[in-house]
Every structure is written in structure tokens, then in C-alpha cells.
Design an enzyme around this catalytic site. Structure first.
Site, PDB file in Angstrom:
ATOM      1  N   ASP A   1      69.972  20.166  59.147  1.00 26.96           N
ATOM      2  CA  ASP A   1      69.580  19.661  60.460  1.00 26.96           C
ATOM      3  C   ASP A   1      68.579  20.631  61.092  1.00 26.96           C
ATOM      4  O   ASP A   1      68.862  21.828  61.215  1.00 26.96           O
ATOM      5  CB  ASP A   1      70.828  19.560  61.339  1.00 26.96           C
TER       6      ASP A   1
ATOM      7  N   SER B   1      74.285  16.208  69.400  1.00 30.02           N
ATOM      8  CA  SER B   1      73.022  16.807  69.816  1.00 30.02           C
ATOM      9  C   SER B   1      73.138  17.330  71.242  1.00 30.02           C
ATOM     10  O   SER B   1      74.034  18.123  71.533  1.00 30.02           O
ATOM     11  CB  SER B   1      71.881  15.796  69.666  1.00 30.02           C
TER      12      SER B   1
END
Length: 557
Positions: free
Chosen positions: A485, A207
Site C-alpha cells: 500500500d 485510510s
């Protein structure tokens, strides 16, 4: 002086605080964080999921719940607070942990370092124990490290979280921390010098930390031999409407339709004002003054999509539970009504005063009342719990207000304000009222101008995107993303980005049905992992081993 030592007493009371990066961005997210604090740190997964913005963090166990192996004891490395100027001579202590289970000295084995990112580093210890660090260290005979990010966890750099104190929380300083660590650390109990560039360091992150992994490979290529950037948000964006659109597109079709139609109905009712109070009453917040606070509040469960993980011990099923509740007849006199099209007469429920809505909205309201509004303590008004227009609510700068950390990075360099689509005709699962002005106002409310630093009107995303944006690439830099995602639109696998070939030297992989950095998680018995996870782990081992083979060849080993 070492400021980290000054604040250790304060840190002891923060050790069990909820991870701030669970926050949905925006002022409502801060409200939910504060309510969570009022209820104590022993929160259940359901309540944690409501706050999710970065869900690696969402269902990482809290420090009080971690089964931390005794072998993983904290170690410390002294860092300058300011790597680039003479504004201060202060230093702080950066925390890290190591895994030497598989370390083979004298073999040219690598150091596998995992960037802690925007969370307490203790949240990352499972990855040192059974996750990607353990997996790669075992496959290479290497030493594993989790490195906590400055300002987070116990790597506290200042005495408070004012705007001036936070001015050293930025990309450049954080990257310099990692570089300084790699070039100078001496690991306790390890006689061999494993500093870079004399040892191959493989830098992993997921991330925000995934973007940092990519940036480290670009900024410090002599120190970072290879990097793996998982769900790496290398594209910083002011507006991030695509986040919710991924959820809209990939959620259960019935649930997605119910959400889209419910939001259209809710927006229409609010547009006409007459029935807005009874509508809010269905959701348990009739006393909430501002419509935009109402629609922001009911957005809460959507972020739990990101908390899905293939491992049920750490993953969340909250989004699926929410969808199931949205689709339920809930004892309606005609159970088959939910099989009818949204808005069908047999699905409509009338209330005194003229409000008439579909069963899906009734279900939506019931879920919000039970799981979100119920967290407002007795004696507090709806406005006190969920209102966002009182600036004083966001101006406590004590170290306990850890929500100020990631939000400061958002407001200064990263952005990602989650809004409705800019085109009002585009399908959406959040209200059209959720716009940039509303989501970004927290930056002005929380960070008063300081003597040395002022938060810009909008984040300076250029400092991120100048490092490569969607096209960032180097040899021995891998990108791994999840197909579903919600952060994929901000990664090199975005639909906006150019396609690439997947090679050993520049791996470029997508995990089918994967959400947020699915590859980071692992099991002690790898054969028990799902096939797609075993596959990605095997591929990661293969390309890292190939990279290391080149390293040894180049040094004549």
C-alpha cells in the site's frame, strides 16, 4: 435552522458527481477533476483511475452505478454544526444506512459502524452489503451501520464551500459527530436501545477513516468499545514522497526501471530548455507553458497503483496496462529492442531538431496523449486544461465544487503533499520539479482568507499526530495494512514506526501483497475470496468475537 434541508435541491444535481477523493493532491488533480466533470459522470474506470488518490474511492462504483439493495434506505440524524462553541446554532442532517439482516435483539450483540470518510456515503454501501460490515455483523449477530462524514455526500452542513463555511470541517468536529451519533441514535424499526456505552460499538474505517477509527478509540474510549483501523494514516505529514517510492519499489521491475530512467531523461531535457517544446509535443502538450505543469500531468497514471483491488469487479488494472504500454515495442522495426538496456542505441529514436529519446519515453508520451490529453475538449488550449497558475480557476465556492472538501482537510490538518524525494540523488519515478511549493500552492489559490478562518501557511499536522502518530495504541484497537500500500509509510506499519506484537487484544496485521484496505472488500460467497483475504477476515472475526466475549463477561451475561 437545519441547513441540510436548505440545500437538498442542490444535492439532487450532485448525486452522481465523481467522488472528489479520487483526486491526486495538488492543482493538477483539480484540473483533472474538472475535465472529468466536463465529460459527465458516466466515466469509464480508466478515466477514474487517473484521478486516484484514495482508491478505496477509486473504484467504488459511482452512485448511478450502485446496485443498492432496497433494504438500505437512507436515515438521518441531526447534528450541531459546531459541537464546541457558540459561533452558530445551526444544525445539519447526517445521513446513515443500516443492515439488520443478522441483528439478534436482546443478546448484547454489537453495532458495527463503518466511518464513511472523505466520500459520498453511498460509495460505502457495498461494504454494508457484502464487505466488512456484513461479514462482522453476520459473525456476531450485530447491526451494521455506514455513517456518512459531515460535508460529504448529502450530509451537507453549509450553503457554500467558502473558507469560512468550511471551518467546521475538521477532525475534532467530525469525531464529535460520531460520538454524538453513537450516544443518541435511535434506529428506525429497532425497538432496543443500542446506544453506547450500553451496547458494544465496533468502529471500522479505512485510510483517512481508518485513522478516524483509531482516533475514536482514543478520544471516546467509553463509547467505542473496539476499533479496526485499516490502512490507517495515523501519521500526518507535510511531505509524502514515500507514497511514490512504494510504487517504485514494488512495481514490475522492468516498468519501474523504465519510469525511473524516463524521468531522469525528461528532467535533464527540461534542465537544458532547448528541446523542452518537442519533448512536450511527444506527450501531446506542446502548448503547456510551465514545465512543472507538464511533469505533474505525466504523473497522472501512477496513482492507479492504489486502485488495485483483489476483487476484479471493483479493482483496477490500469497501472498494469500502463506498464505494459511503457514496455511495448509498438511496431518498432526491431521488436527485440525493448529487451535491451534503457538508452541502448538500438532503442533510441531521433526527431527533427535534435531530440533523441528512448522508446520508453515514446511509449510514455503515446499513453498520456491517448488517455489523459485527449480529455481536453475541442476549443480548449493545453494551458486552459492543464495549466495551474491561474488562481481564478480554483475559486468557485459553490457546492458543486466538491474537490474543495478533502483538499481543505489536506490544507488545514493532514498534508500529504506528494513530492519527489528530498534527496535529488535518490531514485524516483516523478520529476524533481514536483516539490512542496508546487503541490501546496493550491491551498493559497483555492481558499481566500475568511472573516472567521484563514487556512494556515502549511497544515497543522500536530493536531493529528498528537493523538498517537505511529505509536497510537489501545486495547481493542486493531491495525490492518497492505504490504504494498503506498499509504503504508503513514501507518503504524511504516518502516519509520516501531514494530509490535500481533495479539488478540491489540491485533497488528499485514496482508501479503495487499494494497489499500484490502480487508474492507468481501464477496457474498466467502469461499471465492483469495486465501489471504479469507484468512484476514477469519482473523478479524476471531478477535472481534473475543472482544465481545469479554464484554459479556464484564456485564455478567
Amino acid at each position: 435552522m437545519v441547513l441540510g434541508i436548505v440545500v437538498l435541491a442542490t444535492l439532487s444535481c450532485l448525486a452522481h458527481a465523481i467522488n472528489p477523493s479520487l483526486l491526486r493532491l495538488g492543482p493538477q488533480g483539480v484540473n483533472l477533476w474538472k475535465l472529468n466533470q466536463l465529460q459527465g459522470s458516466g466515466s469509464q474506470k480508466l478515466r477514474k483511475a487517473l484521478l486516484v488518490q484514495d482508491p478505496s474511492e477509486a473504484f467504488s462504483q459511482l452512485p448511478s452505478e450502485l446496485d443498492i439493495q432496497p433494504e438500505f434506505t437512507a436515515q438521518w440524524f441531526e447534528q450541531p454544526l459546531d459541537h464546541f462553541g457558540n459561533s452558530t446554532n445551526d444544525t445539519f442532517m447526517q445521513r446513515y444506512w443500516i443492515n439488520t439482516r443478522h441483528y439478534q435483539p436482546g443478546t448484547g450483540a454489537p453495532v458495527i459502524v463503518l466511518d464513511g470518510g472523505e466520500t459520498n456515503g453511498e460509495d460505502r454501501i457495498p461494504f454494508l452489503d457484502t464487505g466488512i460490515v456484513e461479514i462482522l455483523a453476520q459473525a456476531t449477530g450485530g447491526l451494521g451501520v455506514v455513517l456518512e462524514h459531515r460535508y460529504y455526500g448529502e450530509s451537507i452542513a453549509t450553503k457554500n464551500l467558502t473558507t469560512d463555511s468550511l471551518r467546521f470541517l475538521n477532525n475534532a468536529q467530525s469525531a464529535a459527530d460520531s460520538a454524538n451519533f453513537m450516544a443518541n441514535v435511535q434506529f428506525s424499526g429497532v425497538e432496543e436501545n443500542l446506544t453506547a456505552p450500553g451496547t458494544p460499538w465496533i468502529y471500522y474505517g479505512g485510510s483517512y477513516a481508518g485513522a478516524r477509527a483509531a482516533h475514536m478509540r482514543v478520544l471516546y474510549p467509553d463509547l467505542v468499545y473496539g476499533a479496526i483501523a485499516s490502512s490507517a494514516v495515523t501519521h500526518a505529514a507535510i511531505i509524502n514522497w514515500e507514497y511514490m517510492d512504494i510504487i517504485r519499489r514494488y512495481a514490475d521491475p522492468v516498468c519501474s526501471t523504465h519510469l525511473q530512467e524516463s524521468i531522469k531523461t525528461i528532467d535533464s531535457i527540461l534542465d537544458h530548455r532547448v528541446l523542452s517544446t518537442p519533448l512536450k509535443a511527444l506527450f501531446g502538450v506542446h502548448g503547456l507553458q510551465h514545465d512543472v505543469d507538464f511533469v505533474s500531468l505525466i504523473e497522472s497514471p501512477l496513482g492507479s497503483w492504489q486502485a488495485k483491488v483483489w476483487d476484479p469487479k471493483v479493482g483496477s488494472t490500469v497501472f498494469d496496462q500502463f506498464c505494459a504500454a511503457l514496455n511495448k515495442p509498438l511496431g518498432h522495426k526491431n521488436p527485440e529492442a525493448m529487451l535491451l538496456e534503457y538508452g541502448h542505441p538500438n532503442r533510441m529514436v531521433s526527431f527533427p531538431g535534435g531530440l533523441k529519446v528512448d522508446l520508453a519515453i515514446i511509449n510514455y508520451g503515446a499513453w498520456i496523449k491517448e488517455h489523459v490529453v485527449s480529455r481536453c475538449p475541442d476549443g480548449f488550449s493545453h494551458e486552459e486544461c492543464f495549466g495551474t497558475f491561474d488562481d481564478s480557476h480554483y475559486q468557485d465556492t459553490s457546492l458543486s465544487e466538491i474537490w474543495r472538501l478533502w483538499l481543505f482537510q489536506v490544507c488545514t490538518e493532514w498534508g500529504y503533499f506528494t513530492t519527489a524525494p528530498p534527496d535529488p540523488t535518490f531514485p524516483r519515478i516523478i520529476s524533481k520539479r514536483i516539490d512542496l511549493e508546487y503541490e501546496s500552492k493550491i491551498c493559497r489559490q483555492a481558499y481566500d482568507p475568511g472573516e472567521h478562518f484563514t487556512v494556515p501557511p502549511l497544515p497543522n499536522v500536530t493536531v493529528v499526530n498528537d493523538l498517537g502518530d505511529f505509536d497510537i495504541a489501545m486495547d481493542r484497537l486493531a491495525f490492518i495494512d497492505g504490504e504494498v500500500d503506498p499509504w503504508r509509510p503513514d501507518t503504524p506499519h511504516s518502516d519509520y514506526a516501531n514494530d509490535r506484537k500481533d495479539t488478540i487484544l491489540r491485533p497488528f496485521k499485514v496482508i501479503p501483497n495487499g494494497v489499500h484496505h484490502y480487508d474492507e472488500y468481501g464477496l457474498k460467497i466467502s469461499e471465492n475470496e483469495p486465501p489471504e483475504i479469507r484468512k484476514i477476515h477469519e482473523e478479524m472475526i476471531a478477535f472481534v468475537q473475543a472482544w465481545l466475549k469479554d464484554w459479556k463477561a464484564n456485564i455478567g451475561a
